[in-house]
Design an enzyme around this catalytic site. Structure first.
Site, PDB file in Angstrom:
ATOM      1  N   HIS A 216     -23.142  13.806  38.085  1.00  0.00           N
ATOM      2  CA  HIS A 216     -23.643  12.291  38.361  1.00  0.00           C
ATOM      3  C   HIS A 216     -23.078  11.617  39.496  1.00  0.00           C
ATOM      4  CE1 HIS A 216     -20.110  10.832  36.290  1.00  0.00           C
ATOM      5  NE2 HIS A 216     -20.256   9.731  36.577  1.00  0.00           N
TER       6      HIS A 216
HETATM    7  C1  UD1 Z   1     -21.838   4.772  36.426  1.00  0.00           C
HETATM    8  C2  UD1 Z   1     -20.386   4.374  37.089  1.00  0.00           C
HETATM    9  C3  UD1 Z   1     -19.546   5.506  36.743  1.00  0.00           C
HETATM   10  C4  UD1 Z   1     -19.475   6.253  35.471  1.00  0.00           C
HETATM   11  C5  UD1 Z   1     -21.027   6.471  35.282  1.00  0.00           C
HETATM   12  C6  UD1 Z   1     -21.138   7.162  33.863  1.00  0.00           C
HETATM   13  C7  UD1 Z   1     -20.182   2.665  38.576  1.00  0.00           C
HETATM   14  C8  UD1 Z   1     -19.928   2.402  40.047  1.00  0.00           C
HETATM   15  N1  UD1 Z   1     -20.228   4.014  38.255  1.00  0.00           N
HETATM   16  O1  UD1 Z   1     -22.323   5.594  37.321  1.00  0.00           O
HETATM   17  O2  UD1 Z   1     -18.147   5.259  37.015  1.00  0.00           O
HETATM   18  O3  UD1 Z   1     -18.891   7.599  35.293  1.00  0.00           O
HETATM   19  O4  UD1 Z   1     -21.893   5.240  35.156  1.00  0.00           O
HETATM   20  O5  UD1 Z   1     -22.838   7.510  33.588  1.00  0.00           O
HETATM   21  O6  UD1 Z   1     -20.076   1.765  37.983  1.00  0.00           O
HETATM   22  N2  UD1 Z   1     -30.120   4.759  35.627  1.00  0.00           N
HETATM   23  C9  UD1 Z   1     -31.293   4.703  34.875  1.00  0.00           C
HETATM   24  N3  UD1 Z   1     -31.346   4.571  33.627  1.00  0.00           N
HETATM   25  C10 UD1 Z   1     -29.926   4.186  32.979  1.00  0.00           C
HETATM   26  C11 UD1 Z   1     -29.017   3.995  34.128  1.00  0.00           C
HETATM   27  C12 UD1 Z   1     -28.981   4.233  35.157  1.00  0.00           C
HETATM   28  O7  UD1 Z   1     -32.454   5.123  35.259  1.00  0.00           O
HETATM   29  O8  UD1 Z   1     -29.872   4.039  31.897  1.00  0.00           O
HETATM   30  C13 UD1 Z   1     -30.317   4.929  37.187  1.00  0.00           C
HETATM   31  C14 UD1 Z   1     -30.351   3.752  38.047  1.00  0.00           C
HETATM   32  O9  UD1 Z   1     -31.604   3.713  38.504  1.00  0.00           O
HETATM   33  C15 UD1 Z   1     -29.221   3.914  39.127  1.00  0.00           C
HETATM   34  C16 UD1 Z   1     -28.783   5.321  38.636  1.00  0.00           C
HETATM   35  O10 UD1 Z   1     -29.198   5.826  37.315  1.00  0.00           O
HETATM   36  O11 UD1 Z   1     -30.079   3.919  40.381  1.00  0.00           O
HETATM   37  C17 UD1 Z   1     -27.128   5.096  38.825  1.00  0.00           C
HETATM   38  O12 UD1 Z   1     -26.793   4.093  37.867  1.00  0.00           O
HETATM   39  P1  UD1 Z   1     -25.378   3.275  38.149  1.00  0.00           P
HETATM   40  O13 UD1 Z   1     -25.065   2.291  37.092  1.00  0.00           O
HETATM   41  O14 UD1 Z   1     -25.539   2.713  39.455  1.00  0.00           O
HETATM   42  O15 UD1 Z   1     -24.204   4.136  38.159  1.00  0.00           O
HETATM   43  P2  UD1 Z   1     -23.985   5.639  37.501  1.00  0.00           P
HETATM   44  O16 UD1 Z   1     -24.297   6.700  38.791  1.00  0.00           O
HETATM   45  O17 UD1 Z   1     -24.568   5.806  36.319  1.00  0.00           O
END
Ligand code: UD1
Length: 386
Positions: A216
């Site tokens: 991820h």
């Molecule tokens: C986040 C944390 C990371 C942690 C990880 C666990 C930060 C900077 N990163 O990364 O430390 O290890 O979570 O998973 O805080 N999205 C969905 N549905 C969801 C959640 C996210 O579609 O329920 C998508 C969003 O559109 C977003 C992408 O996933 O663009 C990334 O989500 P984001 O919250 O930015 O960070 P993670 O990559 O999940």
């Protein structure tokens, strides 16, 4: 007459815990249980960073965490906008609730926002999982954890290395070496996962016959070429590679024409499925042949479950797991991944890196460091020393 001025014997602490992303729900579960065990009050604030039901509600249900008192619903966004929305929402709640302390977990944007909001209002900040460093400044998590550590008043360090990092940064007076709260989470849930999860049967998997893959990190998954070439190398391994896909990764996978679909999809021996709940995932870790990951938390879960862990990154915060021989770092750029993974077969002793009875030690430290009773004891000790 003087006795009247004494502090009340039973002070009820009011804590406000902030979570937003999947790994934080896992850490919150034993923490929150220990808070309730002391008869203290806890307000749970979910920032809404993770919002898909199977990355959020499912964890609260399975882990027996009370539903969040507030959900800020910030959702996705650029890191600055996402963190700013959290900061604003958390500040409002802190002004209204005035807890004795704000508790933040790990290193996500939710951690950073919570620590900053608490510090600005002069409310003590407790950081669970303090002192981790990858020394890779391009990771967003590295910024989050460094800033959160420097803002916090009580730092719960999971390992000796974490204690050493905090000492080096001049923070030793705020550090408690408690061990890692994942130890409590695994102890609480291992048997439940074995008994309640039917994931092996559902997915028709045989114990010990499959590898479990998670990816991820932006660095690993945001560039389609990097991700595609990594997956092509991993497909050279024998046996099924089960790959529950994080939403971030899903977006890139679709550009390289690997779809997740409702029932998952299979390309060669790579089986791509939707993200799983904690109990199913824990059961899969227990029964896997090996774990391949770029996650931080999964590296230590693999260690605690005595599973060979291949970390698809050039560095790790959990250096001790590598030193013990149970974790190996393989950067995604390597072109001989499959051979190196096949040749990695750790065995032997595992030093107790992550401690035990972790949440209990955290409660003791919070009581000593934040409650009026603890502070009074500190003042009396200081006065006695003078
Ligand atoms: C986040 C944390 C990371 C942690 C990880 C666990 C930060 C900077 N990163 O990364 O430390 O290890 O979570 O998973 O805080 N999205 C969905 N549905 C969801 C959640 C996210 O579609 O329920 C998508 C969003 O559109 C977003 C992408 O996933 O663009 C990334 O989500 P984001 O919250 O930015 O960070 P993670 O990559 O999940």
């Amino acid at each position: 007459m003087f006795a009247r001025e004494e502090e009340p014997i039973n002070y009820t602490m009011n804590l406000l815990s902030i979570v937003g992303a999947r790994p934080q729900f896992v850490k919150l579960a034993p923490f929150s249980r220990a808070v309730r065990g002391r008869g203290w009050n806890e307000t749970i604030v979910h920032t809404g960073q993770h919002y898909n039901p199977n990355m959020s509600e499912l964890f609260f249900d399975e882990l027996g965490i009370p539903a969040p008192d507030f959900n800020l619903g910030v959702g996705s966004g650029e890191p600055g906008a996402q963190t700013a929305a959290m900061l604003e929402g958390i500040e409002e709640l802190l002004l209204e609730r005035r807890p004795d302390a704000v508790v933040v977990f790990g290193d996500t944007n939710s951690t950073l926002a919570g620590a900053l909001a608490g510090r600005k209002l002069g409310i003590p900040v407790v950081h669970v999982e303090a002192g981790l460093r990858s020394f890779n400044r391009s990771m967003p998590e590295e910024t989050n954890r460094i800033v959160a550590d420097h803002l916090a008043d009580i730092l719960f360090a999971p390992t000796c290395k974490a204690v050493a990092h905090l000492d080096r940064e001049g923070l030793s007076s705020r550090v408690f070496h408690t061990g890692d709260i994942t130890v409590d989470a695994i102890l609480e849930n291992r048997k439940r996962a074995e008994c309640n999860s039917t994931v092996l049967t559902d997915l028709e998997l045989e114990s010990g016959q499959f590898s479990l893959l998670t990816l991820h990190r932006p660095y690993t998954v945001d560039d389609p070429q990097t991700l595609n070439s990594l997956l092509n190398q991993l497909k050279e391994l024998d046996g099924t590679i089960l790959f529950p896909v994080h939403p971030r990764t899903r977006k890139t996978l679709e550009t390289v024409r690997i779809s997740v679909g409702d029932g998952g999809s299979i390309t060669g021996n790579l089986r791509v499925i939707e993200p799983l709940g904690y109990l199913d995932f824990l059961k899969l870790m227990i029964h896997s042949k090996r774990i391949l990951t770029d996650s931080g938390g999964i590296q230590k879960e693999a260690y605690l479950l005595r599973k060979p862990c291949v970390t698809l990154r050039p560095e790790t915060e959990w250096v001790e797991t590598v030193e013990s021989g149970w974790n190996v770092l393989l950067p995604v750029e390597s072109d001989d991944l499959a051979d190196r993974i096949r040749g990695f077969q750790p065995s032997g002793e595992q030093p107790p890196i992550f401690g035990r009875n972790v949440s209990r030690q955290m409660m003791d430290a919070i009581e000593a460091g934040i409650s009026p009773l603890g502070l009074k004891r500190d003042n009396e000790l200081l006065a006695a020393e003078r």
